[in-house]
Design a protein around this motif. Structure first.
Motif, PDB file in Angstrom:
ATOM      1  N   LYS A  68     -11.731   0.793   8.243  1.00 61.45           N
ATOM      2  CA  LYS A  68     -11.629   0.199   7.448  1.00 61.45           C
ATOM      3  C   LYS A  68     -10.706  -1.115   7.142  1.00 61.45           C
ATOM      4  CE  LYS A  68      -9.611   2.733   4.109  1.00 61.45           C
ATOM      5  NZ  LYS A  68      -9.574   3.290   2.700  1.00 61.45           N
ATOM      6  N   SER A  69      -9.987  -1.163   7.885  1.00 63.82           N
ATOM      7  CA  SER A  69      -8.612  -1.686   7.715  1.00 63.82           C
ATOM      8  C   SER A  69      -8.834  -3.177   9.140  1.00 63.82           C
ATOM      9  CB  SER A  69      -6.911  -1.775   8.277  1.00 63.82           C
ATOM     10  OG  SER A  69      -7.365  -0.788   9.720  1.00 63.82           O
ATOM     11  N   GLY A  70     -10.279  -3.119   9.259  1.00 66.11           N
ATOM     12  CA  GLY A  70     -10.999  -3.897  10.258  1.00 66.11           C
ATOM     13  C   GLY A  70     -10.100  -4.064  11.310  1.00 66.11           C
ATOM     14  N   ASP A  80      -8.974  -3.231  16.853  1.00 63.34           N
ATOM     15  CA  ASP A  80     -10.004  -3.580  15.246  1.00 63.34           C
ATOM     16  C   ASP A  80     -10.920  -1.862  16.002  1.00 63.34           C
ATOM     17  OD1 ASP A  80     -11.760  -4.989  14.278  1.00 63.34           O
ATOM     18  OD2 ASP A  80     -12.929  -5.444  16.198  1.00 63.34           O
ATOM     19  N   ARG A 109     -13.720   2.150  18.182  1.00 61.49           N
ATOM     20  CA  ARG A 109     -12.297   1.230  17.965  1.00 61.49           C
ATOM     21  C   ARG A 109     -11.552   0.770  19.010  1.00 61.49           C
ATOM     22  NH1 ARG A 109     -10.681   3.421  12.523  1.00 61.49           N
ATOM     23  NH2 ARG A 109     -12.651   4.627  11.707  1.00 61.49           N
ATOM     24  N   ASP A 112       0.910  -1.012  -0.314  1.00 64.23           N
ATOM     25  CA  ASP A 112      -0.212  -0.181   0.222  1.00 64.23           C
ATOM     26  C   ASP A 112       1.081   1.080  -0.327  1.00 64.23           C
ATOM     27  OD1 ASP A 112      -2.595  -1.548   0.224  1.00 64.23           O
ATOM     28  OD2 ASP A 112      -2.481  -1.476   2.427  1.00 64.23           O
ATOM     29  N   PHE A 166      -7.097  -6.777  13.575  1.00 61.98           N
ATOM     30  CA  PHE A 166      -5.224  -7.074  13.278  1.00 61.98           C
ATOM     31  C   PHE A 166      -4.741  -7.928  14.643  1.00 61.98           C
ATOM     32  CE2 PHE A 166      -1.503  -6.144  15.372  1.00 61.98           C
ATOM     33  CZ  PHE A 166      -0.225  -6.711  14.121  1.00 61.98           C
ATOM     34  N   THR A 195       0.043   7.371   3.200  1.00 61.20           N
ATOM     35  CA  THR A 195      -1.110   8.543   3.206  1.00 61.20           C
ATOM     36  C   THR A 195      -0.374   9.047   3.490  1.00 61.20           C
ATOM     37  OG1 THR A 195      -1.697   7.107   5.019  1.00 61.20           O
ATOM     38  CG2 THR A 195      -2.823   6.738   2.698  1.00 61.20           C
ATOM     39  N   LYS A 213     -13.873   9.658   6.826  1.00 55.19           N
ATOM     40  CA  LYS A 213     -14.387   8.061   7.017  1.00 55.19           C
ATOM     41  C   LYS A 213     -15.813   8.276   7.940  1.00 55.19           C
ATOM     42  CE  LYS A 213     -10.243   6.515   8.451  1.00 55.19           C
ATOM     43  NZ  LYS A 213      -8.919   5.766   8.828  1.00 55.19           N
ATOM     44  N   THR A 273     -10.666   7.620  13.341  1.00 48.10           N
ATOM     45  CA  THR A 273      -9.690   6.868  13.267  1.00 48.10           C
ATOM     46  C   THR A 273      -8.752   5.860  14.362  1.00 48.10           C
ATOM     47  OG1 THR A 273      -6.269   7.202  12.621  1.00 48.10           O
ATOM     48  CG2 THR A 273      -8.544   9.353  14.089  1.00 48.10           C
TER      49      THR A 273
END
Length: 162
Positions: free
Chosen positions: A151-153, A148, A27, A3, A155, A6, A22, A109
Motif C-alpha cells: 500500500k505504501s508504494g 517497493d 515486495r 500518520d 520508496f 499502528t 492486506k 507485509t
C-alpha cells in the motif's frame, strides 16, 4: 510523518499490527551499511589471511540467516516467507567495506526490517571475525535504500540535507 503509529492498541500498549486484510503482493527492500577499519585489516580480509576463515563468505551467510529469523528478534515483526536474500560487498580499496542486501517476498507485509537486520548482522560478523586484529572498527550509515510493494508504494532513500 503525521500518520498515526499502528503498533499501539487503544490502550496505548504495543501490539502486532493485524495484516489479515492486506493483499499479497511482490515486495522487496534494499539496505546498505559500512564498516570502517584499519587499512591493514582490509588488506588481510581481501588476501584471505584472517585466521577465522573467509570473512565475507561467513558474513554473507550470517546476513542471510538473520533475514530469515527477523521475527524471532524484532518483537512486532511478522513471520514472513522470504523468496530471496542476496548480499553483496564492495570495498574502497583502503579502509571500508560496504554491504548491500536485497530481500524479497510475495506476502502481505514488507521486508524492510529483514533487509536492515541482514546488513547489521553481516557487518557485525565482519567485526567479530576481525576484532582480534582491529577493535577500532566502526559500523555506520546503515539505512534502507529502496523498497517497493504494498500500500505504501515505492520508496527511495534521499540523502538528508546537512
Amino acid at each position: 510523518m503525521a500518520d498515526k503509529l499502528t503498533h499501539f492498541n487503544d490502550q496505548d500498549r504495543a501490539r502486532m499490527v493485524d495484516v489479515t486484510a492486506k493483499k499479497v503482493t511482490a515486495r522487496f527492500a534494499r539496505a546498505t551499511g559500512q564498516i570502517h577499519m584499519h587499512p591493514t585489516t582490509l588488506q588481510q580480509i581481501t588476501a584471505g589471511h584472517i585466521k577465522k576463515g573467509d570473512v565475507l563468505a561467513v558474513a554473507q551467510v550470517s546476513g542471510i540467516m538473520a533475514a530469515k529469523r527477523t521475527a524471532e528478534l524484532i518483537p512486532m515483526c511478522h513471520l514472513i516467507p522470504l523468496t530471496g536474500v542476496d548480499i553483496h560487498f564492495h570495498d574502497n580499496g583502503h579502509d571500508t567495506i560496504t554491504a548491500d542486501a536485497v530481500v524479497k517476498t510475495k506476502h502481505v507485509t514488507g521486508v524492510e526490517i529483514e533487509a536492515l537486520l541482514a546488513i547489521q548482522t553481516t557487518l557485525l560478523t565482519i567485526y567479530d571475525m576481525c576484532k582480534a586484529i582491529d577493535r577500532g572498527m566502526v559500523i555506520d550509515d546503515v539505512h534502507l535504500v529502496e523498497k517497493d510493494g504494498g500500500k505504501s508504494g515505492h520508496f527511495i532513500f534521499a540523502q538528508p540535507d546537512n
